[in-house]
Scaffold this motif. Structure first.
Motif, short mmCIF file in Angstrom:
data_model
loop_
_atom_site.label_atom_id
_atom_site.label_comp_id
_atom_site.label_asym_id
_atom_site.label_seq_id
_atom_site.Cartn_x
_atom_site.Cartn_y
_atom_site.Cartn_z
N THR A 46 14.27 65.16 -5.87
CA THR A 46 12.99 65.61 -6.39
C THR A 46 11.94 65.46 -5.30
N ARG A 47 11.15 66.50 -5.11
CA ARG A 47 10.16 66.50 -4.04
C ARG A 47 8.75 66.41 -4.60
N GLY A 48 7.93 65.60 -3.94
CA GLY A 48 6.55 65.44 -4.36
C GLY A 48 5.68 66.61 -3.91
N PRO A 49 4.51 66.79 -4.56
CA PRO A 49 3.67 67.95 -4.29
C PRO A 49 2.77 67.82 -3.05
N ALA A 50 2.58 66.62 -2.53
CA ALA A 50 1.64 66.45 -1.42
C ALA A 50 2.17 67.11 -0.15
N ARG A 51 1.29 67.82 0.54
CA ARG A 51 1.61 68.42 1.84
C ARG A 51 1.21 67.43 2.93
N THR A 52 2.12 67.11 3.83
CA THR A 52 1.84 66.13 4.87
C THR A 52 2.10 66.72 6.25
N PHE A 53 1.41 66.19 7.25
CA PHE A 53 1.55 66.69 8.62
C PHE A 53 2.79 66.10 9.30
N THR A 54 3.17 64.89 8.92
CA THR A 54 4.38 64.25 9.42
C THR A 54 5.19 63.77 8.23
N PRO A 55 6.50 63.51 8.39
CA PRO A 55 7.32 63.12 7.24
C PRO A 55 6.86 61.79 6.62
N ILE A 56 6.56 61.84 5.32
CA ILE A 56 6.06 60.68 4.58
C ILE A 56 6.71 60.65 3.21
N THR A 57 7.04 59.45 2.75
CA THR A 57 7.49 59.23 1.37
C THR A 57 6.48 58.31 0.69
N LEU A 58 5.94 58.76 -0.44
CA LEU A 58 4.99 57.96 -1.21
C LEU A 58 5.42 58.01 -2.67
N LEU A 59 5.81 56.84 -3.20
CA LEU A 59 6.36 56.75 -4.56
C LEU A 59 5.56 55.73 -5.37
N ASP A 60 5.28 56.07 -6.62
CA ASP A 60 4.58 55.20 -7.57
C ASP A 60 5.61 54.81 -8.63
N VAL A 61 5.95 53.51 -8.69
CA VAL A 61 7.11 53.05 -9.45
C VAL A 61 6.72 52.02 -10.50
N ASN A 62 7.24 52.20 -11.70
CA ASN A 62 7.13 51.18 -12.75
C ASN A 62 8.52 50.83 -13.23
N VAL A 63 8.87 49.54 -13.20
CA VAL A 63 10.20 49.10 -13.62
C VAL A 63 10.10 47.84 -14.48
N ARG A 64 11.08 47.70 -15.37
CA ARG A 64 11.14 46.53 -16.23
C ARG A 64 11.86 45.38 -15.53
N ALA A 65 11.63 44.19 -16.02
CA ALA A 65 12.29 43.01 -15.47
C ALA A 65 13.80 43.21 -15.47
#
Length: 313
Positions: free
Chosen positions: A189-208
């Motif tokens: 799955t690819r994120g919508p942000a356009r970046t000038f150099t390769p970047i991964t930015l993930l927002d994560v919520n997980v249970r214990a």
């Protein structure tokens, strides 16, 4: 006398499992401080012991933990008109509402789950405030701002603005939680942000008890901000408000949530170029830095919009 030649099968080679990265260091950042009168933040990048080479392409990481602002009778809290050149600012809203306006004609409001990605590049003036109605009613505010460096070839590009709503950000369900893909790839799955150099930015919520694995190229620098909760990796632990920095010695991050946890993964290909930084200007040489300051002072970043207090013509 005859001999029999027996062909033996080739030796079995054990399957090589991708190596998990080592959690190299954990940083608590500096003390809480005010940016303008509307952003009560803790700076985690830069931080003691972290070199620019270890965090590139990221320049700054300000975390605004949850804080309840009282209602204002009038006006807005925030930061007035100020310049940037040579990098991008990325704001993630978790609670509360942020309003943005710049002199390149962009404006927008982001609320919980939204992202604002502004490219300063050749130079821009902008302002950021808690959105007016939020300021007037008050409430809990929580957000994150990241500065992303630009390579030399793009530092003089035209300014740009990407308002990314929560609805535009794909959410990948995993066992025990969810991963929102803002930039880069996760689980096909690819994120919508356009970046000038390769970047991964993930927002994560997980249970214990959830085990999270994030594949990354070995050459990427990688960090994890624990916004709330607690995680461990290889026997090391990072807790609420801390930044975990990983060594470039494997192909994936492995994290175990020891509590219900909200975290942000920041990873990217380092930009191996000199950095000369002063305030809101990030360039590749001292000459370019002085030129940026001179250009701003000479009004070459453009005018403040006419309806803004103190606008120039």
């Amino acid at each position: 006398m005859s001999t029999t030649t027996q062909t033996l099968p080739p030796p079995t080679v054990p399957h090589a499992h991708p190596r998990a990265r080592t959690l190299e260091s954990v940083h608590g950042g500096g003390p809480l401080h005010w940016v303008g009168d509307g952003f009560r933040v803790k700076t985690l990048v830069p931080s003691g012991g972290l070199t620019q080479e270890r965090v590139s392409p990221f320049l700054l990481l300000d975390h605004h933990p949850p804080y309840e602002y009282p209602a204002l009778a009038k006006g807005q809290r925030g930061v007035g008109w100020h310049p940037h050149r040579g990098f991008e600012t990325v704001s993630l809203a978790f609670q509360g509402v942020v309003a943005h306006r710049d002199n390149a004609g962009h404006s927008g409001v982001i609320g919980p789950g939204d992202v604002q990605w502004m490219t300063a590049a050749s130079g821009i003036l902008h302002e950021e405030y808690q959105e007016q109605s939020f300021s007037q009613r008050g409430g809990i505010f929580e957000f994150l701002q990241i500065w992303v460096n630009l390579p030399r070839a793009d530092k003089r590009a035209a300014p740009g603005y990407q308002p990314i709503t929560a609805a535009q950000i794909p959410t990948v369900p995993i066992e025990g939680g969810t991963v929102r893909v803002i930039a880069g790839d996760f689980a096909d799955t690819r994120g919508p942000a356009r970046t000038f150099t390769p970047i991964t930015l993930l927002d994560v919520n997980v249970r214990a008890g959830t085990k999270l694995e994030v594949p990354l190229p070995r050459g990427y620098n990688a960090m994890v901000l624990v916004a709330s909760g607690r995680v461990s990796s290889g026997g090391e632990r990072a807790t609420e408000g801390e930044l975990a920095v990983f060594a470039n010695d494997g192909e994936h991050l492995t994290l175990l949530a020891e509590e219900d946890t909200h975290l942000v993964v920041l990873a990217g290909e380092p930009i191996r170029e000199p950095i000369f930084h002063m305030g809101p200007f990030v360039m590749n040489s001292q000459r370019e830095l002085f030129q940026a300051i001179h250009d701003f002072e000479m009004g070459r970043f453009g005018d403040i919009p006419e309806d803004a207090p103190g606008a120039t013509q």
